[in-house]
Design an enzyme around this catalytic site. Structure first.
Site, PDB file in Angstrom:
ATOM      1  N   TYR A  38       0.846  -1.207   0.000  1.00  0.00           N
ATOM      2  CA  TYR A  38       0.000   0.000   0.000  1.00  0.00           C
ATOM      3  C   TYR A  38       0.878   1.253   0.000  1.00  0.00           C
ATOM      4  CZ  TYR A  38      -3.661   3.325   1.290  1.00  0.00           C
ATOM      5  OH  TYR A  38      -4.522   4.380   1.294  1.00  0.00           O
ATOM      6  N   LYS A 118     -26.479   2.672  20.232  1.00  0.00           N
ATOM      7  CA  LYS A 118     -26.356   4.139  20.308  1.00  0.00           C
ATOM      8  C   LYS A 118     -24.895   4.467  20.609  1.00  0.00           C
ATOM      9  CE  LYS A 118     -28.412   8.266  22.297  1.00  0.00           C
ATOM     10  NZ  LYS A 118     -27.131   8.935  22.553  1.00  0.00           N
TER      11      LYS A 118
END
Length: 686
Positions: A38, A118
């Site tokens: 990469y 949440k």
């Protein structure tokens, strides 16, 4: 058709490879490329772009971090509002919400829902046009937020380009930015090594990071992002191999995932209320194994058509609710009972106790609300109390461990006289609040002044609580109007304010006279009149005189305003009937306050040629900033949108206008430069 130049083709190939690898690593958590590979490909791309800047595209991996630090953040209007959610704290609250939902929908039986964790982070609004990320903003007040696009571009799990063959003209995505626990620990370790103050918890660290002016600082803190809400154009239908238009929240999550977003893997499709309760119970214990903070679960009606039918209250959707985990509790020793006097004269008892860590912060004070709550707790000096954070935010005293009470401990009660001015306190029959009714009480005056200059009201920069305290204690200010008689020399004589700051404050006070009528109304501090109600009242009654007349003669016209009930109407009636308040309004008018809506307030002035016209801004204008151009358009009655559509009246284009200009030309939308905009505004004002 000729082939693309070799470098251009290679740059495109590198972008695709690097984007796919980054998506696999940051979103799918399934690396498909060695780091060294990469890095080598990324270096090659940077070298190509450095040699040929024209190869750089907005979705290039090199554009996640770049540019100079910002000077500040501009305010932007959300295309679609970001409402908060109502909360449930126990099964009874959840069942009551479900019953109300069935009643609103006129249905019986089970409703399918989606349960999602949440995440305890910071809500973001992401805007995409033709598949490209064009804007990212904070929640703000739900209508407007801060534009932090450069910072959000650094979040690797936020796609710069949607992974769709035929993306919609625009897409709005809502989600939560967060800092994982291990990243948070590393950030605090680095800050400790540098001798800097530590962040209290990951949520605070995330909020502070998103408001950094330098995107490189944001990138170094490695934020993450979970997407959870999708908004698409009404007319859009998928084409090619793209996922179809969702008809449910569950399908929306799948659509987001297909488009390249990271979606929390712990969401579940729940067939009924019993399944919701089981989902919540499982995560009440399971959350401790998660690598990030979560403070509850969010329950949403699955069917999007039923969501539309359920609609919204003034503050929240009816079709969703946040079910919060029971708050963490801790024992502490009560040190003393103090009292605060608010701007309306309400006296609030406050328990001060030995500091204890709760939900990521250290707390040492908690409000006890009123005399009734104080009596209910039966507090005594030196008691051992149990403290928690209500909703993980507000400290509160839950109960007293009376078996640990010291021998001979004295019972604690509210004082009989005001702790600030010594006046006798009053508690009306049927009211929970105990009040000081002395309008000259320094505490009431300090509170009124702090409210008047606050951000949502007159927004006077530089006039903080400490300075207000000095002004009141020295007798230099006896009312809101007295603020406008202060001069630079007098202010500079006070502690901790220099001559330049004093002069700036005088200028800020003078500028505050131009704040719109709804801010002035809110700033008056009338009991029960908050920012939302002030806007509604100001629109219905475009001056203080109109509102005063209505409260005296036609109170029914007050309650006819959407969202305004009898309690607010009665409060307005009492306020305008008070001689001291009538004198204040006279003084403010004498000082130059209009106390009325002006033509600069959209929707309050007479119609102009710009009323109902929609503008889109793109590119860099020669002399106007984006926010200044938007302010001018809105002041003339126009509306500014973020994307071009058939409903757009004008595109205002500057240098480097980009895809919006092409879209406007293809739709036949009129295009203006800055000079053309100013000419149109001039014609509108004439």
């Amino acid at each position: 058709m000729s082939a693309a130049p070799p470098n251009q083709a290679r740059a495109g190939e590198l972008r695709r490879l690097l984007q796919r690898a980054a998506h696999a690593y940051y979103v799918l958590d399934a690396p498909e490329m060695e780091d060294s590979v990469y890095d080598g490909l990324y270096k090659e791309l940077l070298e190509l772009e450095a040699a040929q800047p024209e190869l750089i595209t907005p979705d290039s991996p090199s554009q996640r971090v770049g540019g100079t630090p910002a000077e500040g953040f501009s305010s932007v209007e959300h295309r679609i509002g970001l409402l908060s959610l109502d909360n449930a704290f126990n099964p009874g609250d959840l069942e009551a919400w479900y019953s109300r939902l069935l009643k609103v929908l006129d249905r019986t039986g089970d409703l399918a829902m989606v349960g999602e964790l949440k995440i305890d982070g910071n809500a973001l609004a992401l805007s995409y046009e033709q598949g490209l990320l064009v804007q990212a903003a904070t929640r703000g007040d739900g209508e407007r937020g801060e534009q932090i696009t450069a910072n959000v571009r650094t979040i690797a799990s936020v796609p710069l380009r949607l992974q769709l063959e035929n993306p919609p003209a625009w897409v709005e995505v809502r989600g939560e930015a967060l800092i994982p626990d291990d990243t948070f620990a590393a950030i605090n370790a680095e800050r400790a090594a540098r001798g800097e103050a530590l962040f209290a918890n990951p949520r605070n660290a995330c909020a502070g990071t998103l408001r950094q002016l330098d995107p490189k600082v944001v990138a170094a803190r490695r934020l993450d992002f979970f997407a959870y809400t999708l908004h698409l154009p009404e007319e859009w239908q998928s084409a090619g191999g793209d996922p179809p238009r969702p008809s449910s929240q569950w399908q929306s999550l799948q659509w987001l995932q297909a488009a390249g977003f990271k979606v929390n893997p712990n969401a579940e499709l729940l067939p009924n209320l019993a399944a919701v309760q089981a989902f919540f119970s499982a995560w009440d214990t399971g959350r401790r194994a998660l690598p990030y903070a979560t403070d509850g679960v969010v329950v949403k009606l699955n069917d999007l058509r039923l969501q539309d039918a359920a609609g919204f209250t003034q503050k929240a959707p009816r079709w969703a609710i946040a079910l919060k985990y029971a708050a963490e509790e801790a024992p502490s020793i009560l040190l003393r009972l103090t009292c605060q006097v608010g701007r309306t004269g309400v006296v609030t008892p406050v328990a001060e106790f030995e500091p204890v860590p709760l939900a990521g912060t250290t707390v040492s004070r908690a409000t006890l609300h009123n005399a009734g709550r104080l009596a209910e707790l039966d507090l005594h000096a030196g008691d051992t109390i149990v403290v928690r954070k209500a909703g993980e935010i507000i400290p509160e005293v839950v109960r007293v461990l009376s078996e640990l009470r010291p021998a001979g401990a004295v019972r604690l009660e509210l004082p009989q006289v005001c702790p600030e001015c010594g006046s006798e306190l009053v508690r009306e029959e049927g009211e929970a609040a105990t009040r000081c009714v002395n309008s000259s009480c320094p505490a009431i005056l300090r509170g009124a002044l702090r409210h008047w200059v606050s951000k949502g009201a007159l927004d006077v920069d530089g006039l903080g609580a400490k300075l207000i305290e000095q002004l009141v204690d020295r007798g230099l200010v006896g009312s809101i109007a007295d603020l406008y008689g202060l001069d630079g020399a007098l202010l500079a004589s006070l502690e901790r304010i220099g001559a330049k700051s004093a002069d700036n404050l005088v200028v800020a006070l003078a500028a505050s006279k131009q704040q719109p009528w709804h801010r002035q109304l809110y700033g008056l501090g009338i009991h029960h009149v908050g920012e939302v109600n002030a806007k509604a009242l100001a629109k219905a009654f475009p001056s203080a005189a109109d509102l005063a007349t209505a409260t005296a003669n036609t109170p029914e016209s007050i309650t006819a305003v959407f969202g305004i009930g009898a309690e607010i109407a009665q409060s307005l009636q009492q306020w305008f009937a008070t001689p001291a308040n009538q004198l204040l309004l006279e003084d403010l008018e004498r000082l130059g306050f209009s106390l009325a809506a002006g033509p600069e307030e959209p929707g309050t002035g007479p119609e102009t040629p710009l009323t109902g016209q929609t503008f889109v801004l793109t590119g860099s204008l020669p002399s106007l900033s984006r926010s200044a151009a938007q302010a001018l358009i809105e002041a003339a009655g126009g509306k500014v949108s973020g994307s071009v559509s058939k409903k757009t009246s004008y595109l205002v284009a500057g240098e480097e206008a980009g895809s919006k200009l092409s879209k406007a030309e293809s739709l036949g939308v009129a295009v203006l430069d800055e000079a053309g905009l100013l000419e149109l505004l001039k014609a509108g004002s004439g």
